[in-house]
Design a protein around this motif. Sequence first.
Motif, PDB file in Angstrom:
ATOM      1  N   ILE A   1      11.226 -59.423 -47.032  1.00  0.00           N
ATOM      2  CA  ILE A   1      10.379 -58.634 -46.146  1.00  0.00           C
ATOM      3  C   ILE A   1      10.359 -59.221 -44.739  1.00  0.00           C
ATOM      4  O   ILE A   1      10.604 -58.523 -43.747  1.00  0.00           O
ATOM      5  CB  ILE A   1       8.940 -58.562 -46.700  1.00  0.00           C
ATOM      6  CG1 ILE A   1       8.917 -57.827 -48.043  1.00  0.00           C
ATOM      7  CG2 ILE A   1       8.014 -57.851 -45.702  1.00  0.00           C
ATOM      8  CD1 ILE A   1       7.576 -57.922 -48.762  1.00  0.00           C
ATOM      9  N   VAL A   2      10.074 -60.515 -44.652  1.00  0.00           N
ATOM     10  CA  VAL A   2       9.877 -61.138 -43.336  1.00  0.00           C
ATOM     11  C   VAL A   2      11.156 -61.166 -42.516  1.00  0.00           C
ATOM     12  O   VAL A   2      11.169 -60.766 -41.340  1.00  0.00           O
ATOM     13  CB  VAL A   2       9.314 -62.570 -43.505  1.00  0.00           C
ATOM     14  CG1 VAL A   2       9.267 -63.281 -42.158  1.00  0.00           C
ATOM     15  CG2 VAL A   2       7.933 -62.524 -44.115  1.00  0.00           C
ATOM     16  N   SER A   3      12.249 -61.634 -43.119  1.00  0.00           N
ATOM     17  CA  SER A   3      13.477 -61.791 -42.334  1.00  0.00           C
ATOM     18  C   SER A   3      14.063 -60.442 -41.937  1.00  0.00           C
ATOM     19  O   SER A   3      14.508 -60.255 -40.790  1.00  0.00           O
ATOM     20  CB  SER A   3      14.511 -62.610 -43.110  1.00  0.00           C
ATOM     21  OG  SER A   3      14.892 -61.952 -44.303  1.00  0.00           O
ATOM     22  N   THR A   4      14.064 -59.480 -42.859  1.00  0.00           N
ATOM     23  CA  THR A   4      14.631 -58.165 -42.525  1.00  0.00           C
ATOM     24  C   THR A   4      13.749 -57.416 -41.535  1.00  0.00           C
ATOM     25  O   THR A   4      14.252 -56.809 -40.587  1.00  0.00           O
ATOM     26  CB  THR A   4      14.822 -57.327 -43.800  1.00  0.00           C
ATOM     27  OG1 THR A   4      15.579 -58.079 -44.756  1.00  0.00           O
ATOM     28  CG2 THR A   4      15.566 -56.039 -43.489  1.00  0.00           C
ATOM     29  N   ALA A   5      12.435 -57.455 -41.737  1.00  0.00           N
ATOM     30  CA  ALA A   5      11.527 -56.807 -40.791  1.00  0.00           C
ATOM     31  C   ALA A   5      11.632 -57.462 -39.420  1.00  0.00           C
ATOM     32  O   ALA A   5      11.650 -56.772 -38.387  1.00  0.00           O
ATOM     33  CB  ALA A   5      10.089 -56.888 -41.298  1.00  0.00           C
ATOM     34  N   SER A   6      11.715 -58.793 -39.392  1.00  0.00           N
ATOM     35  CA  SER A   6      11.847 -59.492 -38.109  1.00  0.00           C
ATOM     36  C   SER A   6      13.152 -59.125 -37.422  1.00  0.00           C
ATOM     37  O   SER A   6      13.188 -58.901 -36.205  1.00  0.00           O
ATOM     38  CB  SER A   6      11.777 -61.010 -38.333  1.00  0.00           C
ATOM     39  OG  SER A   6      10.531 -61.388 -38.873  1.00  0.00           O
ATOM     40  N   LEU A   7      14.229 -59.052 -38.196  1.00  0.00           N
ATOM     41  CA  LEU A   7      15.523 -58.671 -37.638  1.00  0.00           C
ATOM     42  C   LEU A   7      15.473 -57.249 -37.076  1.00  0.00           C
ATOM     43  O   LEU A   7      15.941 -56.992 -35.957  1.00  0.00           O
ATOM     44  CB  LEU A   7      16.595 -58.778 -38.725  1.00  0.00           C
ATOM     45  CG  LEU A   7      18.019 -58.352 -38.340  1.00  0.00           C
ATOM     46  CD1 LEU A   7      18.551 -59.233 -37.217  1.00  0.00           C
ATOM     47  CD2 LEU A   7      18.936 -58.425 -39.555  1.00  0.00           C
TER      48      LEU A   7
END
Length: 229
Positions: free
Chosen positions: A26-32
């Motif tokens: 969730i965090v890495s893909t949303a941040s990307l």
Amino acid sequence: MRHSERHRTHRTGWLRAAVLGANDGIVSTASLVLGVAAAGTDSEGVLVAGIAGLVAGAMSMAAGEYVSVSSQADTERADLVREKKELATRPHYEHAELATIYVNRGLDAALASEVATQLMAHDALAAHARDELGISDSLSARPIQAAFASAGTFALGALLPLLTVLLFPPTALLWAVACGSLLSLALLGSLSARVGGATMSTAALRVTFWGALAMALTAGAGALFGVAA
């Protein structure tokens, strides 16, 4: 007598890997997605970047978990081999060592010695692995289980930001991804706490805070470099 208590310690291995994978997904893909979108990239470019992040992240999580947990398993095996040799060459010393552990846990010396004698007669290596080394079947390292749990939940977690890119127009993308991802993180923290028997509100707040910080910093970087370009 039937044992009615329900303990959750046996879940810690796969639960840790699964929560780590889903949280990172969730965090890495949303941040990307937020960083690329904030830089002014169109929806198609944002989606391509997100898909690439999903695949790369899932493989990275699988490899990282497998390598790290394999290292733990190697250490456990080496300790067991060493302990087996010591049991063969110095049984009296190992008996005294085990008895001392039980004395430190509250047994008197005579009872501790008798417990150590009986446990070593039943399975000396298992007794020392459990009580001296802290190694047990339920808590032992399982690299493949950790790799699959982490990679699979990473992919599931990463799907939410990607679905948001597909469902929302570019004008609402930043807020939709951020709000949807934070809600998912709160639900993930609550669910993992429930499965593990911990406090749900604390776990939800913890993962939401760090997720929000990561997304804010990445979106800020994307906006900064997008403007600079």
